[in-house]
Design a protein around this motif. Structure first.
Motif, PDB file in Angstrom:
ATOM      1  N   THR A   1       0.990  -1.139   0.032  1.00 46.08           N
ATOM      2  CA  THR A   1      -0.012   0.112   0.090  1.00 46.08           C
ATOM      3  C   THR A   1       0.713   1.252   0.145  1.00 46.08           C
ATOM      4  OG1 THR A   1      -0.073   0.017   2.507  1.00 46.08           O
ATOM      5  CG2 THR A   1      -2.103  -1.061   1.181  1.00 46.08           C
TER       6      THR A   1
ATOM      7  N   CYS B   1      -5.554   3.112  -9.372  1.00 42.43           N
ATOM      8  CA  CYS B   1      -4.186   3.688  -9.106  1.00 42.43           C
ATOM      9  C   CYS B   1      -3.816   4.907 -10.020  1.00 42.43           C
ATOM     10  CB  CYS B   1      -3.087   2.836  -9.174  1.00 42.43           C
ATOM     11  SG  CYS B   1      -3.016   2.051  -7.668  1.00 42.43           S
TER      12      CYS B   1
ATOM     13  N   HIS C   1      -2.208   3.181  -3.898  1.00 38.51           N
ATOM     14  CA  HIS C   1      -3.126   2.057  -3.476  1.00 38.51           C
ATOM     15  C   HIS C   1      -3.007   1.798  -2.106  1.00 38.51           C
ATOM     16  CE1 HIS C   1      -4.484  -1.827  -5.089  1.00 38.51           C
ATOM     17  NE2 HIS C   1      -3.705  -2.451  -4.016  1.00 38.51           N
ATOM     18  N   GLU C   2      -4.017   2.200  -1.369  1.00 39.38           N
ATOM     19  CA  GLU C   2      -4.524   2.186   0.005  1.00 39.38           C
ATOM     20  C   GLU C   2      -5.739   1.127   0.076  1.00 39.38           C
ATOM     21  OE1 GLU C   2      -2.143   3.299   1.793  1.00 39.38           O
ATOM     22  OE2 GLU C   2      -1.636   5.320   0.939  1.00 39.38           O
ATOM     23  N   ARG C   3      -5.513   0.264   1.282  1.00 36.44           N
ATOM     24  CA  ARG C   3      -6.760  -0.268   1.685  1.00 36.44           C
ATOM     25  C   ARG C   3      -7.691   0.358   2.664  1.00 36.44           C
ATOM     26  NH1 ARG C   3      -2.700  -4.249   1.713  1.00 36.44           N
ATOM     27  NH2 ARG C   3      -2.476  -5.479  -0.025  1.00 36.44           N
TER      28      ARG C   3
ATOM     29  N   HIS D   1      -8.437  -1.497  -3.573  1.00 40.36           N
ATOM     30  CA  HIS D   1      -8.076  -0.061  -3.597  1.00 40.36           C
ATOM     31  C   HIS D   1      -9.426   0.771  -2.919  1.00 40.36           C
ATOM     32  CE1 HIS D   1      -5.762   3.419  -5.818  1.00 40.36           C
ATOM     33  NE2 HIS D   1      -6.871   4.092  -5.127  1.00 40.36           N
TER      34      HIS D   1
END
Ligand SMILES: [Zn+2]
Ligand SMILES: [Zn+2]
Length: 347
Positions: free
Chosen positions: A54, A64, A130-132, A181
């Motif tokens: 991430t 992204c 790209h973060e969760r 994402h």
């Protein structure tokens, strides 16, 4: 960081109504339950849990930055001083409603009906990286995500072929997320769902229903946090442990018309609520959804819909819905709302 909105240079072209698998809406002949039949959604990619790092950019991820060619052009985006986007809203590639040309607001449906499913189904991409988790988004950008949603809802609320809209989030596989994402979804439809109609009917019958909700939460120790004129509380009849609602103290039926202060407060309270949940149950999946009044032109005889107020319901997905829940609409939970609120407030 100075942020401003930039409308897309390429407004999306509504897909053809004649598409072979155009979604339809069916109303059950016995219960009048609404079901969207959208075969194309079977084609959507379901991401297995990945080990993608991430905070950076992932080559194959359509959400992204740098991969915008993999999605339809955005409807609206927020950009920073450098021209890079911080958030963008795009048409959903696998919608369960289609923006049908020449559609008009739906006539009242009767059980057993089935018709083309008209509406707008969009994806809110909440970070270019790209973060969760929403917790990885800085607070200024997160507030901007909420402003973008509010403004997009306001744009749609003037359309007379639509009656109501929501934003909702599925975070994690147990909550129905198909891509990791960080994102949420925005849906506008041409009717008001039964759950919301029932809430509005209650608010019309009991004009101080929302004041009572807050007053009783205060009296029973179910308030988790307050910020500005918003309250985060555990509802009296939660469906899951740690279920939390965010509710304004003042009359405000439509989130599309919420002021900047309330938008900033809901951004902050959602971050806080998810942070608290994560400290109590690390990695917990969750859903949230916005309930708000119908668009003014669809509100019938009472454009202010009585004392109805928009609110955000945050539901952790800690226990599965089982037979009794599915069969009756009644729920069973293992933690009282008072105990949920106490633990959340201390987390
Ligand atoms: Zn990504
Ligand atoms: Zn509600």
């Amino acid at each position: 960081m100075f942020l401003r909105y930039s409308p897309s240079m390429h407004p999306p072209v509504p897909p053809s109504a004649a598409a072979p698998c155009a979604p339809r809406i069916h109303l059950d002949a016995v219960s009048a339950r609404a079901v969207f039949v959208a075969p194309e959604r079977a084609e959507r990619p379901i991401e297995e849990s990945t080990t993608a790092p991430t905070g950076g950019l992932v080559e194959a991820c359509p959400f992204c930055a740098g991969n915008e060619r993999l999605t339809p052009p955005d409807v609206v985006r927020a950009v920073d001083d450098s021209g890079g986007w911080r958030a963008r809203i795009i048409p959903n590639r696998y919608p369960f409603v289609r923006d049908l040309p020449q559609a008009s607001a739906a006539a009242p449906a009767t059980p057993g009906d089935d018709r083309a499913a008209h509406g707008v189904h969009e994806v809110v991409i909440e970070s270019p990286r790209h973060e969760r988790s929403i917790l990885a988004i800085d607070s200024r950008s997160w507030e901007l995500v909420w402003r973008l949603c509010r403004d997009r809802l306001a744009m749609l609320s003037s359309r007379r072929d639509l009656a109501w809209a929501t934003i909702f989030k599925n975070s994690g596989p147990r909550a129905g997320a198909s891509l990791e994402h960080v994102h949420s979804q925005l849906v506008a439809i041409d009717f008001v769902p039964a759950t919301v109609r029932a809430e509005i009917a209650h608010a019309e019958a009991v004009p101080d229903a929302f004041d009572s909700l807050i007053r009783e939460a205060e009296a029973e120790g179910r308030v988790v946090e307050t910020l500005g004129s918003l309250v985060a509380l555990c509802p009296p009849a939660p469906r899951q442990p740690f279920e939390t609602w965010i509710v304004p103290r003042h009359a405000s039926g439509s989130f599309a018309r919420a002021g900047d202060d309330d938008v900033a407060a809901v951004a902050s309270l959602t971050r806080s609520a998810i942070g608290r949940l994560g400290r109590l149950v690390p990695g917990a999946d969750y859903n949230w959804w916005l309930h708000q009044a119908p668009f003014d032109h669809a509100a019938g005889d009472s454009p202010t819909t009585g004392g109805y107020r928009w609110h955000l319901e945050i539901m952790p997905r800690l226990a599965q819905l089982a037979g009794f829940e599915l069969g009756t609409g009644c729920h069973i939970t293992t933690l009282s709302p008072m105990e949920s609120a106490r633990r959340l407030a201390e987390a």
